[in-house]
Design a protein around this motif. Sequence first.
Motif, PDB file in Angstrom:
ATOM      1  N   GLY A 179     -57.279  -4.124  28.554  1.00 16.22           N
ATOM      2  CA  GLY A 179     -56.248  -3.766  27.571  1.00 16.22           C
ATOM      3  C   GLY A 179     -55.069  -4.689  28.250  1.00 16.22           C
ATOM      4  N   THR A 180     -53.574  -4.731  28.261  1.00 18.56           N
ATOM      5  CA  THR A 180     -52.390  -5.412  28.447  1.00 18.56           C
ATOM      6  C   THR A 180     -51.900  -4.886  29.252  1.00 18.56           C
ATOM      7  OG1 THR A 180     -51.652  -5.771  25.751  1.00 18.56           O
ATOM      8  CG2 THR A 180     -50.103  -6.392  27.482  1.00 18.56           C
ATOM      9  N   PRO A 181     -52.107  -5.979  30.612  1.00 21.67           N
ATOM     10  CA  PRO A 181     -51.849  -5.537  31.918  1.00 21.67           C
ATOM     11  C   PRO A 181     -50.074  -5.547  31.916  1.00 21.67           C
ATOM     12  CG  PRO A 181     -52.506  -7.756  31.790  1.00 21.67           C
ATOM     13  CD  PRO A 181     -52.646  -7.363  30.231  1.00 21.67           C
ATOM     14  N   THR A 182     -49.733  -4.223  32.673  1.00 22.64           N
ATOM     15  CA  THR A 182     -47.943  -4.262  32.797  1.00 22.64           C
ATOM     16  C   THR A 182     -47.736  -5.691  33.748  1.00 22.64           C
ATOM     17  OG1 THR A 182     -48.831  -2.911  35.215  1.00 22.64           O
ATOM     18  CG2 THR A 182     -48.608  -1.650  33.454  1.00 22.64           C
ATOM     19  N   ARG A 183     -47.024  -5.884  33.952  1.00 25.68           N
ATOM     20  CA  ARG A 183     -46.282  -7.203  35.027  1.00 25.68           C
ATOM     21  C   ARG A 183     -46.344  -7.333  36.628  1.00 25.68           C
ATOM     22  NH1 ARG A 183     -39.756  -8.102  33.928  1.00 25.68           N
ATOM     23  NH2 ARG A 183     -40.451  -8.119  32.780  1.00 25.68           N
ATOM     24  N   GLU A 184     -46.684  -5.933  37.226  1.00 28.99           N
ATOM     25  CA  GLU A 184     -46.842  -5.796  38.062  1.00 28.99           C
ATOM     26  C   GLU A 184     -48.723  -5.950  38.349  1.00 28.99           C
ATOM     27  OE1 GLU A 184     -47.158  -1.764  41.860  1.00 28.99           O
ATOM     28  OE2 GLU A 184     -46.368  -1.764  39.638  1.00 28.99           O
ATOM     29  N   MET A 185     -49.630  -5.681  37.347  1.00 28.72           N
ATOM     30  CA  MET A 185     -50.428  -6.110  37.356  1.00 28.72           C
ATOM     31  C   MET A 185     -50.608  -7.633  37.236  1.00 28.72           C
ATOM     32  SD  MET A 185     -52.219  -3.536  35.110  1.00 28.72           S
ATOM     33  CE  MET A 185     -53.999  -3.736  34.692  1.00 28.72           C
ATOM     34  N   GLU A 186     -50.295  -8.116  36.489  1.00 29.35           N
ATOM     35  CA  GLU A 186     -49.902  -9.454  36.004  1.00 29.35           C
ATOM     36  C   GLU A 186     -49.868 -10.199  37.560  1.00 29.35           C
ATOM     37  OE1 GLU A 186     -47.380 -10.424  33.218  1.00 29.35           O
ATOM     38  OE2 GLU A 186     -48.844 -10.452  31.743  1.00 29.35           O
ATOM     39  N   GLU A 187     -49.164 -10.028  38.472  1.00 26.62           N
ATOM     40  CA  GLU A 187     -47.956 -10.489  39.366  1.00 26.62           C
ATOM     41  C   GLU A 187     -49.629  -9.959  40.666  1.00 26.62           C
ATOM     42  OE1 GLU A 187     -45.542 -12.644  42.223  1.00 26.62           O
ATOM     43  OE2 GLU A 187     -46.084 -12.343  40.236  1.00 26.62           O
ATOM     44  N   HIS A 188     -50.427  -8.939  39.862  1.00 29.09           N
ATOM     45  CA  HIS A 188     -51.189  -9.448  41.113  1.00 29.09           C
ATOM     46  C   HIS A 188     -52.505  -9.636  41.296  1.00 29.09           C
ATOM     47  CE1 HIS A 188     -54.100  -6.359  44.019  1.00 29.09           C
ATOM     48  NE2 HIS A 188     -54.569  -6.451  43.066  1.00 29.09           N
ATOM     49  N   ARG A 189     -52.672 -10.066  39.965  1.00 27.92           N
ATOM     50  CA  ARG A 189     -53.846 -11.562  39.604  1.00 27.92           C
ATOM     51  C   ARG A 189     -53.560 -12.416  40.004  1.00 27.92           C
ATOM     52  NH1 ARG A 189     -55.256  -9.452  33.496  1.00 27.92           N
ATOM     53  NH2 ARG A 189     -55.798  -6.561  33.681  1.00 27.92           N
ATOM     54  N   ARG A 190     -52.152 -12.990  39.427  1.00 28.05           N
ATOM     55  CA  ARG A 190     -51.549 -14.050  40.181  1.00 28.05           C
ATOM     56  C   ARG A 190     -51.651 -14.659  41.390  1.00 28.05           C
ATOM     57  NH1 ARG A 190     -47.509 -16.813  41.794  1.00 28.05           N
ATOM     58  NH2 ARG A 190     -46.459 -14.761  42.326  1.00 28.05           N
ATOM     59  N   LYS A 191     -51.758 -13.890  42.648  1.00 23.68           N
ATOM     60  CA  LYS A 191     -51.271 -13.463  44.296  1.00 23.68           C
ATOM     61  C   LYS A 191     -52.923 -13.990  44.439  1.00 23.68           C
ATOM     62  CE  LYS A 191     -46.833 -11.641  44.732  1.00 23.68           C
ATOM     63  NZ  LYS A 191     -46.533 -10.830  45.943  1.00 23.68           N
ATOM     64  N   GLY A 192     -53.771 -12.925  43.715  1.00 28.70           N
ATOM     65  CA  GLY A 192     -54.990 -13.235  44.375  1.00 28.70           C
ATOM     66  C   GLY A 192     -55.755 -13.817  43.856  1.00 28.70           C
ATOM     67  N   THR A 193     -55.506 -15.368  42.726  1.00 27.20           N
ATOM     68  CA  THR A 193     -55.935 -16.408  42.372  1.00 27.20           C
ATOM     69  C   THR A 193     -55.247 -17.263  43.343  1.00 27.20           C
ATOM     70  OG1 THR A 193     -55.819 -15.807  39.924  1.00 27.20           O
ATOM     71  CG2 THR A 193     -56.241 -17.979  40.477  1.00 27.20           C
ATOM     72  N   GLY A 194     -54.665 -17.511  43.339  1.00 24.51           N
ATOM     73  CA  GLY A 194     -53.618 -17.717  44.412  1.00 24.51           C
ATOM     74  C   GLY A 194     -54.242 -18.061  45.828  1.00 24.51           C
ATOM     75  N   ARG A 195     -54.550 -17.182  45.605  1.00 25.88           N
ATOM     76  CA  ARG A 195     -54.391 -16.841  47.991  1.00 25.88           C
ATOM     77  C   ARG A 195     -56.444 -17.543  47.846  1.00 25.88           C
ATOM     78  NH1 ARG A 195     -53.195 -10.929  47.114  1.00 25.88           N
ATOM     79  NH2 ARG A 195     -51.085 -11.059  48.322  1.00 25.88           N
ATOM     80  N   GLY A 196     -56.859 -16.996  46.561  1.00 26.82           N
ATOM     81  CA  GLY A 196     -58.822 -17.734  46.759  1.00 26.82           C
ATOM     82  C   GLY A 196     -58.552 -19.139  46.664  1.00 26.82           C
ATOM     83  N   LEU A 197     -57.537 -19.716  45.643  1.00 26.51           N
ATOM     84  CA  LEU A 197     -57.914 -21.503  45.981  1.00 26.51           C
ATOM     85  C   LEU A 197     -57.039 -21.430  47.163  1.00 26.51           C
ATOM     86  CD1 LEU A 197     -55.437 -21.389  42.700  1.00 26.51           C
ATOM     87  CD2 LEU A 197     -57.601 -22.596  43.635  1.00 26.51           C
ATOM     88  N   ILE A 198     -56.863 -20.931  48.776  1.00 28.05           N
ATOM     89  CA  ILE A 198     -55.827 -21.204  49.307  1.00 28.05           C
ATOM     90  C   ILE A 198     -56.991 -21.244  50.493  1.00 28.05           C
ATOM     91  CG2 ILE A 198     -54.509 -20.526  51.035  1.00 28.05           C
ATOM     92  CD1 ILE A 198     -52.002 -20.091  49.474  1.00 28.05           C
TER      93      ILE A 198
END
Length: 293
Positions: A106-125
């Motif tokens: 389904g379509t993620p909420t804005r809060e879910m999208e932000e959660h995913r973005r931060k998660g990927t960023g942490r993984g890269l770091i």
Amino acid sequence: MRNLIITRNKSFVGALAKMKVYVEAPEAPEIFINNVPCRKLGTLKNGETATFSIGEHPQRIFVIADKLSRGYCSEFAPLRAGTEDVILSGQCRYNPLAGNAFRFDGTPTREMEEHRRKGTGRGLIIFCIVLAVSVLLGFCVGVLGVLGSLFGEASPETFTIDELSITLTDDFEEIVEEGEVVGFSTDTVAVFVYEKEYDSNPGLENYTLHEFGYLLLDTCEADPSVELKKDGDFEYFEMALPNTQTGQDMTYFTVFFKTDTAFWIVEYYTPTENMEDFRTLFLRWSRTVELAD
């Protein structure tokens, strides 16, 4: 109380690992997931549907791979207050820098999208920190350093996961999840192994090796420029994932085989800057793969 019914759709991504399901629980927290107090509801196997009892108040449901990676490999769904059962579904999506995290359909909420973005960023770091430490320790000092560590000091060593064995070097260590070996790693390379059984995926046995490759590319949402190539009994492709935040691009080199009972996937990943050194090695290691069936 009401029921939470979650279906984990079948996918080759993360197929060997169980996903852990948690619910927001400020009154009796067991762990914190991104600063949210949670308690465990249970686990989800690949292709499994599970039912859990939850409260009728507003709350968040989290799905993680394990406690160590919960900071970057996690997903959540916000639930409204109510008495009716809640039905959710999703699957693990191909993105190694996010730990191939579970994603709800389904379509993620804005809060879910932000959660995913931060998660990927942490993984890269995290990955870049590991690489930086490796540089300081002298494990990544250019072409001669890489080849020297692999062939000068290291010796061939054969590793086994279920019916698959592969000869790497003794620099590699096993990656264990939930008591099961799922891959192997050094300071600069990680290797993961996946099995896609026909019994669990009816109709898959009708795919040719080449057709299965296109299925993988579709699942990975690969760029159209990514090509399938053949080498002996296996096919493969490589896919770069740019990182505009740190500048440390990653490349994923995916090799796959077909047997009478399953497709087997061997996935290597390393910083893109290493690929000229490692591409030949990845192919050489892949040629050592033996499958019991």
